[in-house]
Design an enzyme around this catalytic site. Sequence first.
Site, short mmCIF file in Angstrom:
data_model
loop_
_atom_site.label_atom_id
_atom_site.label_comp_id
_atom_site.label_asym_id
_atom_site.label_seq_id
_atom_site.Cartn_x
_atom_site.Cartn_y
_atom_site.Cartn_z
CG ASP A 2 -0.21 6.56 7.94
OD1 ASP A 2 -0.28 6.61 9.10
OD2 ASP A 2 0.70 7.01 7.40
CD GLU A 3 1.92 3.90 12.34
OE1 GLU A 3 2.52 3.06 12.23
OE2 GLU A 3 2.37 5.20 12.49
CG ASP A 46 2.30 2.23 7.47
OD1 ASP A 46 1.56 3.01 7.00
OD2 ASP A 46 3.51 2.36 7.59
#
Length: 388
Positions: free
Chosen positions: A109-110, A11
């Site tokens: 974002d992950e 993350d």
Amino acid sequence: MTGNPWVLHVDLDQFIAAVEVLRRPELAGRPVIVGGRGDPAERAVVSTASYEARVFGVGSGMPLRVAARKVPDAVILPVDKDVYLAASETVMAVLRDQPGATVQVLGWDEAFVGITTADPEAYARGIQAAVLAETRLHCSVGIGDTLVRAKVATGFGKPAGIFRLTAENWLEVMGARPTRELWGIGAKVSARLAALGITTVSELAAADPAALVPEFGPKMGPWYAELGRGDGSATVDSTPWVARGHSRETTFQQDLTSPSQVESALRELVTQVLGDVAAEGRPVVGLALKVRYAPFTTKTLARKIPQTSDGADILAPHSGHRRGNRPRAAHPAAGVAGRDDHARRCAAGTHSYPRRLVRTAGAVPAFATALLGNYVFTAHGGGRRVLG
């Protein structure tokens, strides 16, 4: 590789804000808020905030004007999706280049990373170093023996750290925490669990799955019990994610107060959504409409339709007065594709919009009269959900 199978959850830390700071190094260490067009006088919400802004209580989804009041000295920037997407793609490419990695992208974002190794912490440090070297972005890594445990573990590693959660320490770490801290349980489900006398993770883990069925159903009841134990799949699937739906959303800076304004806004959103669907060669199989009225009341309705790839079927005009009350004013909403109210916000997809808002005579899109009630619209296209 030798060793045991592990799931890593990677993350990126304060991703959007971090990308903006890389573009403007002079902002490092300052409270940065990203949202809308960067103008707190407009109707918009916070997309992300730097850690320096978060300490003042600023968080994603907060009205931008509220965030600005909380941190008067904050630097407020407009959303730049193309830049964030490019940065995300670079990060995901770095993850895929790691030895023996299977990558399942969850968002900008992950991602989950499936590996086999005897030292998952060392592997995680290697990922952090590789991402930092290539993008100058920091990330946190959760290590687990299931997807759920890896995802939850990441929160304990932020920022830029590493944390491991397995069957061995799950209840030790999570047992006393409220159920809302579990991935997949929000405020509403947490409240329903509390009504059953279940407030902590350990209580949920000990719950009889059958006892949850009356409240949550035969599928979700046992699933919530499994979630409480941190159990579930440990398989990382690299199959490219295919969105079930597409949507377009716009926040109106001025309330829409006439049927013609609502019709024009919805036609524009629907045309955009249909273009997104057509570009992927998917048929439309459902419509949804979501409307937010000035009092900030949001209504949504969805309906299946016969499969079609012809936008004309959905946009075809329908003449005549629509029954219902005189249209209420619609507040400017963040998009024509999600919520609309006196047309404050309108969501568009292959759906229709509220009859009340289309009451006047004249040609109105057929999709707008396909749904019952006053709602904004969403659309489903060939296994995907198309939201305006």
